[in-house]
Design an enzyme around this catalytic site. Structure first.
Site, PDB file in Angstrom:
ATOM      1  CG  ASP A  62      -2.087  -0.976   1.044  1.00 39.72           C
ATOM      2  OD1 ASP A  62      -2.336  -1.417  -0.098  1.00 39.72           O
ATOM      3  OD2 ASP A  62      -2.742  -1.308   2.052  1.00 39.72           O
ATOM      4  CG  ASN A 136      -4.999   5.940   2.372  1.00 42.03           C
ATOM      5  OD1 ASN A 136      -5.898   5.658   1.589  1.00 42.03           O
ATOM      6  ND2 ASN A 136      -4.159   5.045   2.854  1.00 42.03           N
ATOM      7  CG  ASP A 137      -4.405   9.149   6.335  1.00 44.61           C
ATOM      8  OD1 ASP A 137      -3.247   9.486   6.031  1.00 44.61           O
ATOM      9  OD2 ASP A 137      -4.678   8.010   6.745  1.00 44.61           O
ATOM     10  CG  ASP A 166      -1.764  10.726  21.538  1.00 45.96           C
ATOM     11  OD1 ASP A 166      -1.551  11.486  22.509  1.00 45.96           O
ATOM     12  OD2 ASP A 166      -1.660   9.498  21.600  1.00 45.96           O
ATOM     13  CB  ALA A 178      -5.752   3.804   6.086  1.00 49.39           C
ATOM     14  CB  SER A 180      -9.641   7.149   9.510  1.00 52.21           C
ATOM     15  OG  SER A 180     -10.890   7.561  10.012  1.00 52.21           O
ATOM     16  CG  LEU A 181     -10.726   0.506  10.678  1.00 53.16           C
ATOM     17  CD1 LEU A 181     -12.219   0.609  10.970  1.00 53.16           C
ATOM     18  CD2 LEU A 181     -10.470  -0.579   9.640  1.00 53.16           C
ATOM     19  CB  SER A 182      -6.028   2.253  13.532  1.00 55.66           C
ATOM     20  OG  SER A 182      -5.690   1.322  12.526  1.00 55.66           O
ATOM     21  CD  GLN A 236       4.007   6.887   1.089  1.00 53.93           C
ATOM     22  OE1 GLN A 236       4.963   6.872   0.317  1.00 53.93           O
ATOM     23  NE2 GLN A 236       3.602   5.805   1.719  1.00 53.93           N
TER      24      GLN A 236
END
Length: 289
Positions: A62, A136-137, A166, A178, A180-182, A236
């Site tokens: 990914d 993604n974010d 945090d 990604a 956000s889900l965690s 990245q």
């Protein structure tokens, strides 16, 4: 979205060595045998070159796909991921399926899917600005020290909340599965167009994810004096932040273009296979014991 005639193809990788490089060279030869002009592109070794390709294969995980998206999305080059990483959530095929995938691309047995992206402006104290974009974010994070930061958040100029946390995630539908889900955000069908704002480990009971329309402009102001705070895009690229500096996130003027082979794989099957969605882990433990 209409297809385009595929003649000039790039094969994108992040490294020249190892098994990934070997498979990339194999794919280049395979494409050339099928009458296409194929070029191996390695991250960091120049850009697209003199001509924009009609199509790009991305070999890796990914992270490699996100790096390729940063290079090709502004030119609307369709991307097809070949999984050689860990999760491979953005990949369309496994490395064992390369031959079949090239046949389908040559014959036109694929569709193109547009994915909304996020544009980010970092406005520094001295008035200088940095701009970037993400599939993604966009994540504002406290850095290496285990101390909370305070982030004042505004939606379309209206104050939303000040989060002691945090950090904060602004995710696209693609990024909903990604980071956000965690952090407790919802899973969103990737073809939708919206933003998800999710605080990271907020020290308050009112902090929950909020879903916003794609026309929204999200502004985040760093209110804390914490060394090491950064804003990162797709994990990245990163930009350092100081107290009082602002981040503006809004919809990118261009979208990422992803190739989907026919018959298309349902998104919900991807959730089951990649994230063990709906799987009773007790049965897996019983089988392993």
């Amino acid at each position: 979205m209409e297809q385009r005639l595929v003649k000039n193809v790039h094969v994108f990788v992040r490294r020249k060595n190892g098994l990934v490089s070997e498979k990339a060279q194999e794919l280049v030869l395979l494409l050339e045998k099928k009458g296409l002009q194929a070029t191996l592109v390695v991250e960091g070794e120049g850009g697209i070159g003199d001509s924009v390709p009609d199509f790009a294969f991305v070999i890796g995980g990914d992270g490699t796909f996100l790096a390729a998206c940063h290079l090709y999305a502004p030119f609307r080059v369709p991307l097809l991921g070949v999984d050689m990483g860990g999760l491979g959530f953005l990949a369309e095929v496994s490395v064992e399926e390369m031959d079949r995938a090239t046949d389908q691309i040559v014959s036109g047995a694929f569709t193109l899917e547009e994915r909304m992206m996020a544009h980010c402006r970092v406005i520094h104290e001295d008035g200088k600005e940095e701009e970037d974009f993400a599939l993604n974010d966009v994540v504002i994070y406290r850095g290496p020290f285990a101390q909370m930061i305070r982030l004042s958040t505004y939606i379309d100029g209206e104050f939303l909340a000040s989060f002691p946390a945090d950090g904060l995630i602004v995710a696209t539908p693609t990024g909903s599965s990604a980071y956000s889900l965690s952090a407790g955000g919802p899973v969103v069908f990737p073809g939708l167009e919206l933003f998800i704002v999710t605080p990271i480990c907020a020290h308050t009971l009112y902090a929950r994810s909020i879903v916003l329309p794609p026309s929204s402009c999200i502004q985040v102001v760093l209110e804390s004096l914490k060394e090491g705070t950064m804003v990162t895009l797709d994990g990245q690229r990163g930009y350092a932040l100081r107290k009082g500096e602002r981040i503006m996130v809004y919809r990118s003027p261009f979208s990422a273009v992803l190739a989907r082979l026919l018959p298309e794989r349902p998104f919900y099957a991807l959730l089951r296979n990649k994230l063990s969605w709906g799987m009773d882990i007790r049965k897996r433990v019983e089988q392993e014991c």
